[in-house]
Design a protein around this motif. Structure first.
Motif, short mmCIF file in Angstrom:
data_model
loop_
_atom_site.label_atom_id
_atom_site.label_comp_id
_atom_site.label_asym_id
_atom_site.label_seq_id
_atom_site.Cartn_x
_atom_site.Cartn_y
_atom_site.Cartn_z
N GLU A 70 -36.13 59.10 13.40
CA GLU A 70 -35.42 60.32 13.51
C GLU A 70 -34.57 60.57 14.67
N GLY A 71 -33.37 61.10 14.50
CA GLY A 71 -32.43 61.61 15.68
C GLY A 71 -31.45 60.36 15.89
N LEU A 72 -31.94 59.23 15.26
CA LEU A 72 -30.90 58.21 15.46
C LEU A 72 -29.86 57.98 14.70
N SER A 73 -28.59 58.00 15.06
CA SER A 73 -27.51 57.86 14.22
C SER A 73 -27.58 56.62 13.54
N ASP A 74 -26.57 56.41 12.56
CA ASP A 74 -26.52 55.16 11.75
C ASP A 74 -26.15 54.02 12.58
N ALA A 75 -25.13 54.08 13.68
CA ALA A 75 -24.55 53.05 14.35
C ALA A 75 -25.92 52.80 15.15
N GLN A 76 -26.71 53.98 16.04
CA GLN A 76 -28.05 53.55 16.66
C GLN A 76 -29.11 52.81 15.89
N GLN A 77 -29.18 53.10 14.68
CA GLN A 77 -30.20 52.41 13.80
C GLN A 77 -29.79 50.99 13.72
N HIS A 78 -28.46 50.75 13.39
CA HIS A 78 -27.88 49.29 13.17
C HIS A 78 -28.31 48.45 14.76
N LYS A 79 -28.05 49.07 15.52
CA LYS A 79 -28.06 48.51 16.73
C LYS A 79 -29.60 48.27 17.14
N LEU A 80 -30.54 49.01 16.82
CA LEU A 80 -31.81 48.87 16.84
C LEU A 80 -32.13 47.73 16.18
N ASP A 81 -32.07 47.77 14.64
CA ASP A 81 -32.12 46.85 13.86
C ASP A 81 -31.72 45.39 14.47
N GLU A 82 -30.71 45.35 14.86
CA GLU A 82 -29.95 43.90 15.48
C GLU A 82 -30.87 43.66 16.75
N ASP A 83 -31.16 44.65 17.57
CA ASP A 83 -31.89 44.06 18.88
C ASP A 83 -33.49 43.69 18.47
N LEU A 84 -34.01 44.36 17.52
CA LEU A 84 -35.29 44.06 17.25
C LEU A 84 -35.18 42.62 16.76
N GLN A 85 -34.36 42.41 15.76
CA GLN A 85 -34.28 40.94 15.09
C GLN A 85 -34.01 40.05 16.51
N TYR A 86 -33.19 40.24 17.25
CA TYR A 86 -32.88 39.52 18.25
C TYR A 86 -33.76 39.15 19.31
N CYS A 87 -34.62 40.24 19.76
CA CYS A 87 -35.87 39.91 20.53
C CYS A 87 -36.91 39.30 19.81
N SER A 88 -37.14 39.62 18.63
CA SER A 88 -38.17 38.94 17.81
C SER A 88 -38.05 37.45 17.72
#
Length: 175
Positions: A70-88
């Protein structure tokens, strides 16, 4: 896992070193290495600009928390998904699978639903006649995900165990 597939080529040096050390030793991942891998994962998330995720800790195993977007823009959600995948992939994916298998499934059974059922029975969550078919039907909405014993059994065998009703369990990546 280190055979040159796409995921292993993205695996970080720390994770590779832990897995190689286990392979050269007695074949097991140490608790200290498991803890360090998850600490590295959390640091990676923070280094990418997000808040420190509070990991779920169930019966000695870690799992990423559910995310409140909640409160994240589409771009932020996309970046979060990429970052989580990278870190994982970089820090924990393969090592977590190895560790989880060594502590929860040393017999290497491929019958994950049955393993979960056996765990639920052992913890007194379901009756002795409960089956893996019933579990598959109950995973949608009949299983009480607020029950720590249910969460533990699911996490042990690699399944998400998030109780959507427990808002305090959600990680807020922006704080």
């Amino acid at each position: 896992m280190l055979d040159g597939d796409k995921q292993s080529s993205q695996m970080g040096e720390e994770q590779k070193a832990i897995i190689e050390r286990a392979a050269k030793g007695d074949g097991t991942v140490s608790r200290a290495d498991y803890e360090q891998a998850w600490a590295n994962y959390r640091k990676c998330i923070v280094d990418r600009g997000w808040t420190d995720p509070t990991l779920k800790h169930l019966d000695g195993l870690y799992a990423a928390p559910p995310i409140d977007v909640e409160g994240l823009s589409d771009a932020q959600q996309h970046k979060l998904d990429e970052d989580l995948q990278y870190c994982s992939i970089t820090y924990v994916t393969d090592l977590d699978q190895l560790y989880r298998t060594q502590v929860a499934n040393p017999g290497l059974s491929s019958a994950n639903y049955q393993l979960i059922v056996d765990c639920l029975k052992k913890n007194g969550v379901v009756g002795k006649d409960y089956t893996s078919d019933q579990l598959q039907d109950d995973l949608g909405d009949k299983l009480d995900l607020s029950d720590p014993a249910v969460q533990t059994c699911l996490v042990k065998y690699g399944y998400s165990a998030n109780d959507a009703r427990d808002e305090s369990a959600y990680w807020k990546p922006l704080g």
